[in-house]
Design a protein around this motif. Structure first.
Motif, PDB file in Angstrom:
ATOM      1  N   ILE D 103       0.761  -1.241  -0.023  1.00 48.95           N
ATOM      2  CA  ILE D 103      -0.080   0.059  -0.135  1.00 48.95           C
ATOM      3  C   ILE D 103       0.773   1.223   0.077  1.00 48.95           C
ATOM      4  O   ILE D 103       0.382   2.181  -0.645  1.00 48.95           O
ATOM      5  CB  ILE D 103      -1.033  -0.073   1.246  1.00 48.95           C
ATOM      6  CG1 ILE D 103      -2.202  -1.007   0.953  1.00 48.95           C
ATOM      7  CG2 ILE D 103      -1.397   1.306   1.315  1.00 48.95           C
ATOM      8  CD1 ILE D 103      -2.910  -1.487   2.021  1.00 48.95           C
ATOM      9  N   ASP D 104       1.911   1.236   0.778  1.00 51.90           N
ATOM     10  CA  ASP D 104       2.728   2.432   0.728  1.00 51.90           C
ATOM     11  C   ASP D 104       3.492   2.522  -0.365  1.00 51.90           C
ATOM     12  O   ASP D 104       4.110   3.841  -0.697  1.00 51.90           O
ATOM     13  CB  ASP D 104       3.617   2.389   2.007  1.00 51.90           C
ATOM     14  CG  ASP D 104       4.621   1.263   2.109  1.00 51.90           C
ATOM     15  OD1 ASP D 104       4.349   0.404   1.285  1.00 51.90           O
ATOM     16  OD2 ASP D 104       5.737   1.500   2.818  1.00 51.90           O
ATOM     17  N   LEU D 106       1.883   2.161  -3.631  1.00 59.33           N
ATOM     18  CA  LEU D 106       1.046   2.390  -4.644  1.00 59.33           C
ATOM     19  C   LEU D 106       1.041   3.800  -5.044  1.00 59.33           C
ATOM     20  O   LEU D 106       1.165   4.694  -4.314  1.00 59.33           O
ATOM     21  CB  LEU D 106      -0.421   2.095  -4.346  1.00 59.33           C
ATOM     22  CG  LEU D 106      -0.715   0.553  -4.101  1.00 59.33           C
ATOM     23  CD1 LEU D 106      -2.154   0.370  -3.162  1.00 59.33           C
ATOM     24  CD2 LEU D 106      -0.855  -0.049  -5.284  1.00 59.33           C
ATOM     25  N   PRO D 107       0.914   3.793  -6.606  1.00 60.45           N
ATOM     26  CA  PRO D 107       0.964   5.338  -7.114  1.00 60.45           C
ATOM     27  C   PRO D 107      -0.459   6.168  -6.519  1.00 60.45           C
ATOM     28  O   PRO D 107      -1.478   5.293  -6.255  1.00 60.45           O
ATOM     29  CB  PRO D 107       0.610   5.273  -8.520  1.00 60.45           C
ATOM     30  CG  PRO D 107       1.089   3.688  -8.908  1.00 60.45           C
ATOM     31  CD  PRO D 107       0.849   3.086  -7.686  1.00 60.45           C
ATOM     32  N   PRO D 108      -0.361   7.374  -5.947  1.00 57.40           N
ATOM     33  CA  PRO D 108      -1.248   7.898  -5.331  1.00 57.40           C
ATOM     34  C   PRO D 108      -2.500   7.702  -6.167  1.00 57.40           C
ATOM     35  O   PRO D 108      -3.977   7.553  -5.429  1.00 57.40           O
ATOM     36  CB  PRO D 108      -0.895   9.416  -5.272  1.00 57.40           C
ATOM     37  CG  PRO D 108       0.591   9.417  -5.399  1.00 57.40           C
ATOM     38  CD  PRO D 108       0.864   8.180  -6.225  1.00 57.40           C
ATOM     39  N   LEU D 111      -4.864   4.982  -5.167  1.00 53.69           N
ATOM     40  CA  LEU D 111      -5.419   4.552  -3.867  1.00 53.69           C
ATOM     41  C   LEU D 111      -6.891   4.291  -3.800  1.00 53.69           C
ATOM     42  O   LEU D 111      -7.494   3.648  -2.908  1.00 53.69           O
ATOM     43  CB  LEU D 111      -5.054   5.614  -2.970  1.00 53.69           C
ATOM     44  CG  LEU D 111      -3.350   5.593  -2.529  1.00 53.69           C
ATOM     45  CD1 LEU D 111      -3.142   6.711  -1.580  1.00 53.69           C
ATOM     46  CD2 LEU D 111      -3.269   4.272  -2.009  1.00 53.69           C
ATOM     47  N   LEU D 114      -8.947   1.172  -3.773  1.00 52.47           N
ATOM     48  CA  LEU D 114      -8.860   0.173  -2.580  1.00 52.47           C
ATOM     49  C   LEU D 114     -10.097   0.449  -1.915  1.00 52.47           C
ATOM     50  O   LEU D 114     -10.436  -0.645  -0.978  1.00 52.47           O
ATOM     51  CB  LEU D 114      -7.676   0.541  -1.644  1.00 52.47           C
ATOM     52  CG  LEU D 114      -6.291   0.230  -2.056  1.00 52.47           C
ATOM     53  CD1 LEU D 114      -5.405   1.149  -1.102  1.00 52.47           C
ATOM     54  CD2 LEU D 114      -6.113  -1.221  -2.063  1.00 52.47           C
ATOM     55  N   TYR D 115     -10.914   1.396  -2.064  1.00 52.14           N
ATOM     56  CA  TYR D 115     -12.143   1.738  -0.981  1.00 52.14           C
ATOM     57  C   TYR D 115     -13.405   1.185  -1.755  1.00 52.14           C
ATOM     58  O   TYR D 115     -13.596   0.839  -2.539  1.00 52.14           O
ATOM     59  CB  TYR D 115     -12.060   3.104  -0.831  1.00 52.14           C
ATOM     60  CG  TYR D 115     -11.088   4.099  -0.625  1.00 52.14           C
ATOM     61  CD1 TYR D 115     -10.346   3.384   0.566  1.00 52.14           C
ATOM     62  CD2 TYR D 115     -10.545   5.206  -0.839  1.00 52.14           C
ATOM     63  CE1 TYR D 115      -9.105   3.941   1.143  1.00 52.14           C
ATOM     64  CE2 TYR D 115      -9.407   5.747  -0.402  1.00 52.14           C
ATOM     65  CZ  TYR D 115      -8.782   5.155   0.371  1.00 52.14           C
ATOM     66  OH  TYR D 115      -7.433   5.878   1.170  1.00 52.14           O
ATOM     67  N   PRO D 116     -14.411   0.967  -0.409  1.00 51.02           N
ATOM     68  CA  PRO D 116     -15.529   0.311  -1.129  1.00 51.02           C
ATOM     69  C   PRO D 116     -16.256   1.124  -2.042  1.00 51.02           C
ATOM     70  O   PRO D 116     -16.043   2.408  -1.867  1.00 51.02           O
ATOM     71  CB  PRO D 116     -16.245   0.119   0.220  1.00 51.02           C
ATOM     72  CG  PRO D 116     -15.514   0.976   1.275  1.00 51.02           C
ATOM     73  CD  PRO D 116     -14.245   1.040   0.903  1.00 51.02           C
ATOM     74  N   SER D 117     -17.080   0.715  -2.744  1.00 51.03           N
ATOM     75  CA  SER D 117     -17.975   1.815  -3.582  1.00 51.03           C
ATOM     76  C   SER D 117     -19.264   1.199  -3.804  1.00 51.03           C
ATOM     77  O   SER D 117     -19.631   0.117  -3.258  1.00 51.03           O
ATOM     78  CB  SER D 117     -17.458   2.040  -5.186  1.00 51.03           C
ATOM     79  OG  SER D 117     -17.352   0.533  -5.821  1.00 51.03           O
ATOM     80  N   ASP D 123     -15.944  -3.324   2.289  1.00 52.29           N
ATOM     81  CA  ASP D 123     -15.775  -3.290   3.803  1.00 52.29           C
ATOM     82  C   ASP D 123     -16.639  -4.374   4.700  1.00 52.29           C
ATOM     83  O   ASP D 123     -16.176  -4.467   5.687  1.00 52.29           O
ATOM     84  CB  ASP D 123     -16.214  -1.762   4.234  1.00 52.29           C
ATOM     85  CG  ASP D 123     -17.723  -1.436   3.937  1.00 52.29           C
ATOM     86  OD1 ASP D 123     -18.102  -1.931   2.504  1.00 52.29           O
ATOM     87  OD2 ASP D 123     -18.457  -0.657   4.341  1.00 52.29           O
ATOM     88  N   LEU D 125     -16.545  -7.475   3.501  1.00 51.68           N
ATOM     89  CA  LEU D 125     -16.008  -8.677   2.831  1.00 51.68           C
ATOM     90  C   LEU D 125     -14.557  -8.948   3.574  1.00 51.68           C
ATOM     91  O   LEU D 125     -14.024  -9.988   3.056  1.00 51.68           O
ATOM     92  CB  LEU D 125     -16.032  -8.738   1.509  1.00 51.68           C
ATOM     93  CG  LEU D 125     -17.540  -8.743   0.941  1.00 51.68           C
ATOM     94  CD1 LEU D 125     -17.475  -8.716  -0.505  1.00 51.68           C
ATOM     95  CD2 LEU D 125     -18.340  -9.677   1.385  1.00 51.68           C
ATOM     96  N   THR D 127     -13.469 -10.365   6.378  1.00 50.15           N
ATOM     97  CA  THR D 127     -13.162 -11.484   6.936  1.00 50.15           C
ATOM     98  C   THR D 127     -13.376 -12.585   6.040  1.00 50.15           C
ATOM     99  O   THR D 127     -12.417 -13.492   5.841  1.00 50.15           O
ATOM    100  CB  THR D 127     -14.307 -11.762   8.099  1.00 50.15           C
ATOM    101  OG1 THR D 127     -14.074 -10.821   8.952  1.00 50.15           O
ATOM    102  CG2 THR D 127     -14.158 -12.950   8.855  1.00 50.15           C
ATOM    103  N   ARG D 248     -14.792   3.162 -10.494  1.00 48.96           N
ATOM    104  CA  ARG D 248     -14.902   2.570  -9.156  1.00 48.96           C
ATOM    105  C   ARG D 248     -15.879   1.335  -9.462  1.00 48.96           C
ATOM    106  O   ARG D 248     -15.713   0.155  -8.828  1.00 48.96           O
ATOM    107  CB  ARG D 248     -15.612   3.531  -7.922  1.00 48.96           C
ATOM    108  CG  ARG D 248     -14.713   4.645  -8.014  1.00 48.96           C
ATOM    109  CD  ARG D 248     -13.302   4.419  -6.952  1.00 48.96           C
ATOM    110  NE  ARG D 248     -14.070   4.222  -5.611  1.00 48.96           N
ATOM    111  CZ  ARG D 248     -14.042   5.323  -4.786  1.00 48.96           C
ATOM    112  NH1 ARG D 248     -13.590   6.685  -5.099  1.00 48.96           N
ATOM    113  NH2 ARG D 248     -14.959   5.419  -3.640  1.00 48.96           N
TER     114      ARG D 248
END
Lengths: 303, 303, 303, 303
Positions: D103-104, D106-108, D111, D114-117, D123, D125, D127, D248
């Motif tokens: 993650i650190d 990754l090209p900005p 990013l 990576l987030y839920p949409s 978020d 899933l 587990t 997304r």
């Protein structure tokens, strides 16, 4: 089908204490904390005390045998203390002999347990269930496979869910408590057209690292000629479950449902197994027989 | 509380035809298309024909009076043709006299209708219901306000929803058919601790622009001393409803539940009102009385 | 449209402290706790300290101006301490002059804020929004009506929701925190084809009974020629918000997103307003002007 | 990491026709039906005709290269006809060389993926994803395992879902179209902290029993130094995908989003592969290389 009936094998001394703070203008409670009377579960030395000594009404549901206690409580503290001695003599069957029952041969009173309910949305799971379990040979072993699938697809984590959590949530979030494991297993059984119901009571033999003895939710599935116990959470010893109620899901048999502004303290549950060779009472233990709380003729136990 | 009982006021000649194509290896059906026998609904000239003439089993649920018909059908066509003459003599009450019943005074068999169910997730709606209806005076008028709120918060649109649609969906999507209006009203009543159940049957007097006569879902709410009819969809004339079944929600009383691969054709429903002044039979019409199908002593009708 | 630009009106001294316990084998963090640089928000005396002094990478998103800080932390404690002096000089507009912008005239970079996002499922709310707001005159007043509707349809309750809670949940459960009010308002605006985005920062002037100063989530809506601030939670003074980030919803601009096993302590936020008549700095206060953080020429403030 | 660049390998002649009936008072459209210009996808002979010849505005999103066309259409018919010749020269990489990126590092601009949409609720899933894929070796093979899991856990069924269907629904209902497979795979990748985005375009080589050529949704995952194509629906030949847009999820890159009352006819899509040995153009075919549309230096193709 062969059945090995038995006389009382396990004796459990049970003590349940509930404590509530009722805000104004008072609240109504419907409790389902009485142990059920079934052919395989007989009661003695039963005592229920409400403090203060408010008027209460009890009734036994003719369909399920669930015993409900209704109380209208004034603002202030309400304590319920319940003690009972429970003798258990499960009907035991050979799993290999327990078949799934065709829908047109199910007893009428069992049909309702084929349908989806609040926390067991089996209507959404037909494809999933068919995909995962459709190729397996029908019978107890298939139900056991459903139980194992649920057990393997979620992790037991105390306080991870709440009273709105349903089988669909558990399928996604993969975490829950015994209530959630039970709901998911029931939903999957119904999605396979296998009647399944939600049972509540007290656990026995649960791993102490999961916390003190507590209420327990588990599953009963209709196979062969009766309802058989399954514990998808795998946290306790099914033979030691004392049954309070059965229903479509947790909506029907909460140990306490209240209407009004109520603060509840953590319940206290104690379940002691009495061992006495002269009486034939042994500690509940894991066994390979299928256990039913429906009863049937008593005879010597198997494993 | 005053009640105006009555003798048979409406006669409906009902005809229902269902058609299915069953794929291999056959399928099981549970039908709930028999009109119920209730104190306010009596039947004559009843006839049900299955083609081909497969074996069927019927039973009447002792709690609800619902009549279920089970059929195991071989691959091919299955037709069900049902005809019955229904005499309706609703118990009528003055809405102003119908109070909500405190929880500790409800008949035990009514308690189950306080709990959430598959399509009526009342447990999620406590805050909403309290916010919208908590300040209203309890009684029939408050239930009518809930009915009006539901009627005003969704639009009737044929085929806009499916069998998975629940009260929460309707609250968000604001669209549905009679089933969806009923589920939302039931959920809101239960969230107010008012027992409510789902009723199915046939509509009467529905606006022809909504399509041909059809099955109808509506609501019964427990008030005073019985269950009273509400029609949150506002599409028909409640006095003309012929009741088939009542249950927690649509999961319990689908007119047809099937297990297996089945293609269903659109059902045909005909409901004719017989008018005969000599018999006292009038056309069902809108009225301001509260109508109950629970029955009670028959007497002359009001409005 | 008339706009009243202004020079720096409010000065806020901000201090944010975050504390984490990182479990093995370490974790990645993406922070968005830097105040944004916008035409209406200028920064001085900015200082961010990580303890231990781990390597970090920052970048500013060209589209939003959000400043992200990435850290890969080893197991153990991670502290982030951030201080900045923020001068605010919102662009102020007369609400009566702010129109909704036709879709074909929206700036391209605004279009993405018309679409549904994780927590703002506007695609489910088209009918509801049209029913509730479709008859209102378009413009700032209609957006204010949406804001008021959201404010009136939910109750602010600390800790009532979690990071999975979405606008649909809030619509049903009628309870939430500022994040939830913001998501619901955004979803409703988008359902009306009005661009709306989620903004995060720090609150100011919040009722102390709601707890100590905290991060704040609010809404920006595109009207006229820019983004205007709305606070559907009604808990704070919008003029005093220091903006950290804007995005589609909380998924984009969490003040801290982490990957790995991390225990987080409650953040500490301090926001002090500096008053100085010689500088023209006044305390943030409620006002009737529309406030934009997009900037524009600075001039004397209105109310 | 080794990369095998290439010159134009595939030529596709594309033709898209869209037809709408716009009701009063008109409607706004945002189309994303232009093929994207990328280092690996070049265009010639492009032509877009609107009938009637309404005014339109196009813009290219600087972040994604998506080309959006906005039209405000009067009541009546609107037709869009688009034709283009597309030369494809994917960057090909050896899957064994493609690692997941910390993650650190990754090209900005990556990013956000990576987030839920809206339709990819990663978020929920975390587990599940960790349980199913956490033990696998990171890299292209793990992403391929996620792709295979999705492919194996749902069945492709035309018209089985709608525009509200999300990854969570697909996980439960186990049925969907290419859009749904893509959403579920994206959600699972993000739940594993692997950036994933939604790509749209036209299919090629799809099984004719699934219907005529159509729009296609697929997945791009960030691995190594770029975005690589995955087709979890398994219905087509990825090498032949012509890319329209990336985002997304489906909310960002619908081929047509409309605002207003619009009736849409089924789109017509034609995609012809031009074969010409003298030019080096071959038919798209399945291959074992990882394919990227990000481009890179052109060179001779592999398998």
């Amino acid at each position: 089908m062969t059945t090995t009936p038995l006389r009382a094998l396990n004796r459990i001394e049970l003590q349940v204490d509930l404590n509530y703070e009722v805000a104004g203008p008072g609240a109504d409670f419907i409790f389902n904390v009485h142990a059920a009377r079934t052919p395989s579960q007989s009661l003695s030395a039963e005592r229920l005390v409400l403090t203060p000594a408010v008027v209460s009404r009890t009734h036994t549901d003719p369909g399920t045998g669930n015993r409900y206690l209704r109380v209208h409580a004034a603002p202030g503290t309400l304590q319920l203390s319940y003690a009972v001695t429970v003798d258990l003599m499960h009907r035991r069957s050979d799993p290999a002999q327990l078949d799934e029952v065709p829908i047109d041969q199910l007893p009428p009173e069992v049909l309702g347990y084929l349908y989806p309910s609040r926390y067991c949305q089996s209507d959404r799971l037909l494809t999933l269930a068919s995909h995962e379990f459709g190729a397996l040979k029908p019978g107890y072993a298939r139900v056991q496979a459903i139980r194992d699938w649920v057990h393997g697809h979620a992790t037991f984590t105390s306080h991870s869910t709440n009273s709105n959590t349903s089988a669909l949530d558990t399928l996604i979030d993969r975490v829950g408590v015994c209530r959630d494991f039970a709901h998911l297993m029931i939903a999957l059984c119904r999605a396979m057209s296998i009647p399944a119901r939600y049972a509540t009571g007290t656990d026995y033999g649960a791993d102490p690292t999961l916390g003190p003895p507590d209420f327990q939710a588990y599953v009963e599935v209709y196979l062969g000629d009766g309802w058989y116990i399954f514990d998808p959470s795998g946290t306790a010893i099914p033979m030691g479950f004392v049954r309070f109620g059965t229903g479509r899901d947790a909506a029907d048999v909460a140990f306490a449902t209240f209407f009004g502004s109520v603060k509840s303290h953590r319940p206290t549950v104690r379940a002691l197994a009495v061992e006495d060779a002269t009486q034939g009472w042994v500690r509940p233990h894991h066994c390979t027989d299928a256990l039913s709380t429906d009863g049937g003729p008593a005879t010597a136990p198997g494993g």
